[in-house]
Design an enzyme around this catalytic site. Structure first.
Site, mmCIF file in Angstrom:
data_model
loop_
_atom_site.group_PDB
_atom_site.id
_atom_site.type_symbol
_atom_site.label_atom_id
_atom_site.label_comp_id
_atom_site.label_asym_id
_atom_site.label_seq_id
_atom_site.Cartn_x
_atom_site.Cartn_y
_atom_site.Cartn_z
ATOM 1 N N ASP A 14 0.810 -1.219 0.000
ATOM 2 C CA ASP A 14 0.000 0.000 0.000
ATOM 3 C C ASP A 14 0.841 1.266 0.000
ATOM 4 O O ASP A 14 0.602 2.180 -0.789
ATOM 5 C CB ASP A 14 -0.927 0.024 1.220
ATOM 6 C CG ASP A 14 -2.189 -0.793 0.987
ATOM 7 O OD1 ASP A 14 -2.469 -1.119 -0.191
ATOM 8 O OD2 ASP A 14 -2.881 -1.104 1.970
ATOM 9 N N ARG A 95 2.334 4.788 16.908
ATOM 10 C CA ARG A 95 1.931 5.858 15.983
ATOM 11 C C ARG A 95 2.457 7.228 16.403
ATOM 12 O O ARG A 95 2.975 7.973 15.564
ATOM 13 C CB ARG A 95 0.413 5.885 15.805
ATOM 14 C CG ARG A 95 -0.205 4.845 14.845
ATOM 15 C CD ARG A 95 0.709 3.840 14.313
ATOM 16 N NE ARG A 95 0.123 2.898 13.361
ATOM 17 C CZ ARG A 95 0.554 1.661 13.197
ATOM 18 N NH1 ARG A 95 1.561 1.197 13.932
ATOM 19 N NH2 ARG A 95 0.019 0.872 12.300
ATOM 20 N N ASP A 124 -5.730 3.507 13.338
ATOM 21 C CA ASP A 124 -4.424 4.094 13.062
ATOM 22 C C ASP A 124 -4.529 5.429 12.331
ATOM 23 O O ASP A 124 -3.747 6.342 12.569
ATOM 24 C CB ASP A 124 -3.539 3.095 12.318
ATOM 25 C CG ASP A 124 -3.124 1.946 13.231
ATOM 26 O OD1 ASP A 124 -2.914 2.217 14.436
ATOM 27 O OD2 ASP A 124 -3.022 0.796 12.781
ATOM 28 N N SER A 175 -3.920 -8.939 8.385
ATOM 29 C CA SER A 175 -3.350 -7.612 8.537
ATOM 30 C C SER A 175 -2.502 -7.651 9.802
ATOM 31 O O SER A 175 -3.019 -7.894 10.896
ATOM 32 C CB SER A 175 -4.470 -6.582 8.659
ATOM 33 O OG SER A 175 -3.930 -5.373 9.136
HETATM 34 N N1 ARG Z 1 -6.534 -3.012 16.973
HETATM 35 C C1 ARG Z 1 -5.221 -2.614 17.296
HETATM 36 C C2 ARG Z 1 -5.158 -1.136 17.539
HETATM 37 O O1 ARG Z 1 -6.022 -0.452 17.094
HETATM 38 C C3 ARG Z 1 -4.206 -3.092 16.294
HETATM 39 C C4 ARG Z 1 -4.182 -2.345 15.004
HETATM 40 C C5 ARG Z 1 -3.222 -2.970 14.085
HETATM 41 N N2 ARG Z 1 -3.035 -2.207 12.920
HETATM 42 C C6 ARG Z 1 -2.977 -2.751 11.714
HETATM 43 N N3 ARG Z 1 -2.764 -1.952 10.737
HETATM 44 N N4 ARG Z 1 -3.116 -4.033 11.512
HETATM 45 O O2 ARG Z 1 -4.265 -0.659 18.156
#
Ligand code: ARG
Length: 403
Positions: A14, A95, A124, A175
Site C-alpha cells: 500500500d 503511531r 491508526d 493484517s
Molecule cells: N486493533 C489494534 C489497535 O487499534 C491493532 C491495530 C493494528 N493495525 C494494523 N494496521 N493491523 O491498536
C-alpha cells in the site's frame, strides 16, 4: 495544494503504491520515511531502494527503537496501560513516535503535508492525524489509501505497471502490525469471532521450552532496568523477554475490542514481554504504593489507556496524567520474580528497599507488634452508622433488604 509530502512508509504494497499514486494524481514530491520501532521488516536497504523505485525523492530510515521504548512504552508501562483491560496498546503506542519523526522530517525537508497508508475503518488513521494536528497544526494530512478505491488486486497491478518491486500475493490473508512491544494479527478467518485462530498466526509465542525457570526483573522508579541482575536498556529488556517468555508459549490475547470509529473488531495479539512486564510492575506497586495512591492510580489507568488508544498521546490531559503517574513512581524500585512453565507465567515474589509491607504488622507469629487493642474501638466506630441505621430503620424496612 501540497507540493511536498512526507509519507510514513512501511515498505509494503500500500505505501509503495501510495508513493507513485501521490506523484501521479496529486502532482507532489514524496519523501518516504520508514521508522524502525522494532518491527519485523525487510532489510532497510531494500526498503529504501523500493521507495526510490516507486519514485520517492528521498528515502529515509530512522532507528527509533530506543526512543520508542524509553519515551513511549515506558510511560505506558508505568501506567499499566491496557485498553479495555487487556490490550497493551502495541500499535497505538508506535503511531505517536512515527508521527513525531514525520513532522520533524516535514520541517527538515520543507514539506507542507504528511501522509499515511491507513484505511478509513481503523484506529491508526485517527492516531496519525490527531497526533499530526497536535504537533503541527499547519500541516496537511493526506490519506491516499482511504480514498483511492483500489482493491488489493488493483494495487498489485498498479505496482506491476509502474515497475515497483514488491512481492505481494493476490490474497493477503492477515493484517499484521508489529513492533518491540508486540504483534497484532487481524482479518482472515479470524473475522468470525467464534473461529479459533489458526496456529500459523503465532510467531512470538511458539512454545519450544519445556524446562521451568525463573526470571527476576529489576525496576527503578517504575521502569525496568535489569533481568536476572544484568542491567540492560529498555529496548533490550523487551526483546529479551519476548524471546524468553514467548518460548514458553505465553503472551497471547484473543479479544473483541471497540475501535474509535464505532466498529467491534476481533483482534489477536501476542505480546509476551508487555504482559509479563505489566504484571511484574503492577505487582511491585502493590508493595511500594500507599493504599490510597494505589487505588486512585488504578482508577484512572483505564482512562490513560483510552487516551493512547484514541490517538490523544499528544494532548493536555495525557500530559497532566503523566505528571501524576511519574510522581507515583518515585518509590517503585525493586525486584519481581516471575516463574515460567509451558503456557504459564506467574509472579512468585516481590521485594523493594521502599516496601510498605511491614512484617511485624502483618505476622501472626511472636514478632507481632500490631496494637490489637486499637482494633476494638476502630471497628465499633467503623460500623456505628450502619448499627444506628439497623436499630432505627433497617428492622422496620418492608423491602426485605435488611433481612
Ligand atoms: N486493533 C489494534 C489497535 O487499534 C491493532 C491495530 C493494528 N493495525 C494494523 N494496521 N493491523 O491498536
Amino acid at each position: 495544494m501540497a507540493k511536498r509530502v512526507v509519507l510514513a512508509y512501511s515498505g509494503g504494497l500500500d505505501t509503495s503504491v501510495a508513493v507513485r499514486w501521490m506523484i501521479e494524481e496529486l502532482g507532489v514530491e514524496v519523501v518516504a520515511l520508514a521508522v524502525d520501532v522494532g518491527q519485523a521488516s525487510d532489510d532497510w536497504d531494500v526498503v529504501r531502494e523500493r521507495a526510490r523505485a516507486a519514485g520517492a525523492v528521498e528515502a529515509i530510515v530512522v532507528d527509533a527503537r530506543e526512543e520508542f521504548a524509553e519515551n513511549f512504552v515506558a510511560p505506558a508501562l508505568k501506567a499499566n496501560a491496557m485498553y479495555e483491560g487487556r490490550y497493551p496498546l502495541v500499535s497505538a503506542l508506535s503511531r505517536p513516535v512515527i508521527v513525531k519523526h514525520l513532522v520533524e522530517a516535514a520541517r527538515f525537508h520543507g514539506a507542507d503535508a504528511v501522509a499515511h497508508g491507513c484505511t478509513g475503518k481503523g484506529n491508526d488513521q485517527v492516531r496519525f492525524e490527531v497526533s499530526t494536528r497536535a504537533l503541527a497544526p499547519d500541516l496537511e494530512v493526506i490519506a491516499p489509501v482511504r480514498g483511492w478505491g483500489m482493491t488489493r488486486e488493483d494495487s498489485i497491478l498498479y505496482a506491476y505497471r509502474h515497475e515497483i518491486p514488491i512481492q505481494a500475493t493476490k490474497e493477503k490473508v492477515y493484517s499484521i502490525d508489529d513492533n518491540l512491544w508486540g504483534r497484532a494479527i487481524e482479518c482472515g478467518e479470524m473475522e468470525d469471532p467464534w473461529a479459533v485462530p489458526p496456529k500459523g498466526v503465532w510467531l512470538l509465542t511458539q512454545q519450544t521450552e519445556t524446562e521451568p525457570r525463573d526470571l527476576v526483573i529489576g525496576f527503578d522508579k517504575g521502569t525496568p532496568v535489569s533481568v536476572d541482575g544484568e542491567r540492560l536498556g529498555m529496548a533490550d529488556i523487551i526483546a529479551k523477554l519476548n524471546a524468553v517468555v514467548g518460548s514458553y508459549g505465553w503472551g497471547r490475547i484473543d479479544m473483541v475490542e471497540n475501535r474509535r470509529v464505532g466498529i467491534k473488531s476481533r483482534e489477536t495479539y501476542e505480546c509476551p514481554a508487555a504482559l509479563a512486564l505489566i504484571m511484574a510492575h503492577r505487582d511491585l506497586e502493590s508493595i511500594c504504593l500507599e493504599r490510597d495512591l494505589d487505588r486512585e492510580k488504578a482508577r484512572f489507568e483505564p482512562r490513560y489507556a483510552e487516551l493512547i488508544y484514541d490517538g490523544l498521546w499528544f494532548s493536555p490531559l495525557k500530559k497532566a496524567m503523566d505528571s501524576f503517574i511519574d510522581s507515583s513512581q518515585e518509590f517503585v524500585t525493586g525486584e519481581v520474580r516471575l516463574h515460567l512453565e509451558p503456557n504459564s507465567c506467574e509472579v512468585t515474589g516481590r521485594r523493594s528497599e521502599h516496601s510498605l509491607y511491614d512484617y511485624e504488622l502483618a505476622t501472626y507469629d511472636a514478632e507481632d507488634n500490631f496494637r490489637h487493642e486499637d482494633s476494638a474501638g476502630f471497628v465499633r466506630l467503623w460500623g456505628l452508622s450502619v448499627q444506628t441505621w439497623a436499630a432505627r430503620q433497617g428492622t422496620k424496612s418492608t423491602d426485605g433488604l435488611s433481612s
